[in-house]
Design an enzyme around this catalytic site. Sequence first.
Site, PDB file in Angstrom:
ATOM      1  N   ASP A   1      40.146 102.268 -37.033  1.00  0.00           N
ATOM      2  CA  ASP A   1      40.051 101.521 -35.778  1.00  0.00           C
ATOM      3  C   ASP A   1      38.611 101.012 -35.730  1.00  0.00           C
ATOM      4  OD1 ASP A   1      39.565 100.742 -33.165  1.00  0.00           O
ATOM      5  OD2 ASP A   1      40.439 102.540 -32.252  1.00  0.00           O
TER       6      ASP A   1
ATOM      7  N   TYR B   1      34.084 113.691 -29.229  1.00  0.00           N
ATOM      8  CA  TYR B   1      35.290 112.894 -29.112  1.00  0.00           C
ATOM      9  C   TYR B   1      35.043 111.472 -29.585  1.00  0.00           C
ATOM     10  CZ  TYR B   1      39.269 110.376 -27.495  1.00  0.00           C
ATOM     11  OH  TYR B   1      40.372 109.568 -27.478  1.00  0.00           O
TER      12      TYR B   1
ATOM     13  N   LYS C   1      41.490 109.334 -31.445  1.00  0.00           N
ATOM     14  CA  LYS C   1      42.382 110.185 -32.231  1.00  0.00           C
ATOM     15  C   LYS C   1      42.419 109.688 -33.661  1.00  0.00           C
ATOM     16  CE  LYS C   1      43.778 113.913 -30.280  1.00  0.00           C
ATOM     17  NZ  LYS C   1      43.606 115.238 -30.876  1.00  0.00           N
TER      18      LYS C   1
HETATM   19  P1  13P Z   1      42.429 105.366 -30.187  1.00  0.00           P
HETATM   20  O1  13P Z   1      42.214 106.716 -30.839  1.00  0.00           O
HETATM   21  O2  13P Z   1      43.679 104.723 -30.660  1.00  0.00           O
HETATM   22  O3  13P Z   1      41.214 104.503 -30.322  1.00  0.00           O
HETATM   23  O4  13P Z   1      42.682 105.633 -28.634  1.00  0.00           O
HETATM   24  C1  13P Z   1      41.672 106.248 -27.921  1.00  0.00           C
HETATM   25  C2  13P Z   1      41.958 106.402 -26.476  1.00  0.00           C
HETATM   26  O5  13P Z   1      41.127 106.960 -25.795  1.00  0.00           O
HETATM   27  C3  13P Z   1      43.197 105.916 -25.870  1.00  0.00           C
HETATM   28  O6  13P Z   1      43.282 106.228 -24.509  1.00  0.00           O
HETATM   29 MG    MG Z   2      40.619 102.665 -30.293  1.00  0.00          MG
HETATM   30 MG    MG Z   3      44.143 104.044 -32.543  1.00  0.00          MG
END
Ligand code: 13P
Ligand code: MG
Ligand code: MG
Length: 372
Positions: free
Chosen positions: A21, A235, A238
């Site tokens: 990402d 953090y 994900k």
């Molecule tokens: P991603 O891990 O897909 O970037 O999403 C992060 C997020 O905080 C979605 O609410």
């Molecule tokens: Mg993202």
């Molecule tokens: Mg993502």
Amino acid sequence: MRSHAGFTMGKILTLSVIKADVGGFVGHSDVHPALLEKAKSCLSASSILTDFHVSHVGDDINLIMTHYGGRNNGEIHHLAWDTFIACTEVAKSLKLYGAGQDLLSDSFSGNMRGMGPGVAEMEFEERPSEPVIVFMADKTEPGAWNLPVYKMFADPFNTIGLVIDPKAHCGFNFEVRDLIENKKVTFAAPEELYDLLVFIGAPGRYCVKAVFHKQTGEIAAVSSTQRLNLMAGRYVGKDDPVLIVRCQSGLPAVGEVLEPFANPHLVSGWMRGSHTGPLMPVPVAQATPARFDGPPRVVALGFQMCNGKLVGPQDFFADPSFDNARRKALDVADYMRTLGPFEPHRLHLEEMEYTTLPDVMHRLKDRFVKLS
Ligand code: 13P
Ligand code: MG
Ligand code: MG
Ligand code: 13P
């Protein structure tokens, strides 16, 4: 881009799926077309790939690449890294959300390990016909594959081939990773099913990394097991994992590999990486998590390999046979949302370790009075 001499075409093909990402459009919902175009032009300019397909699920760019350079090949990983850096530049120029989010380092150092992007790679000799499926998920974590992979390769109620295909009847070996202690262990199915389930039933820590045909030792499936938060110590987002599965001829049939996704299971990673929700199977065009940044999505792209070329993709979850699964996922999503900030919709404390929660705990620690 750098120029390459290219690899000599050999018997052993490598299928590498590398994802990151590097900026969301809008928020964390999608990848801007300009980034996908940039990724395609970077990969086209390279002479080391036999073929490639650029795709996305939610805000994650997926580089699906074939070559004859083997797994963990520095040149291939460097190409993917350069591609993500180039895409990050575009993301920055458009002020996309979280530009460069998954790139944890300023410079490339040999291979992708520990750098942020997710990697799933397998090497195999192409069979007379070689159907493969690349699964890509958003708003979830590597352990999300545990349940479906278990069903594909160990559950006769899902995969009738385990019962009636003489070439699949012997079963499969599961390589499981402990992502906290960085260890691996292999279990034989069906003999050690109960031992296997003790571990993979805890997908936040134990992940199925690979599956092998028990008699031939052939690779059947491989997943990405990178956990960004564990790498970054904070953090980041994900891990939004990928999974490659080979199908047919002694391996589960295409339809058996897709079947587990007809019953959307609950996974971690929805909204701020901190909630549980159903994994909804969707075509690429519907891979744009919106409601509460979700619910989590999975896309399945099928390819017939032909001398290293990716013939495809077949966007499997576009098929109406997954309409009911989507409906069910949305009903489960409605229900889970009613729980708001309460577990089990919100992840349990241990899984929240890399969010803002530790800060809140720290700030309030003196307010806690010891009971005698
Ligand atoms: P991603 O891990 O897909 O970037 O999403 C992060 C997020 O905080 C979605 O609410
Ligand atoms: Mg993202
Ligand atoms: Mg993502
Ligand atoms: P193969 O054994 O040739 O993979 O065929 C099985 C099948 O196609 C079942 O759907």
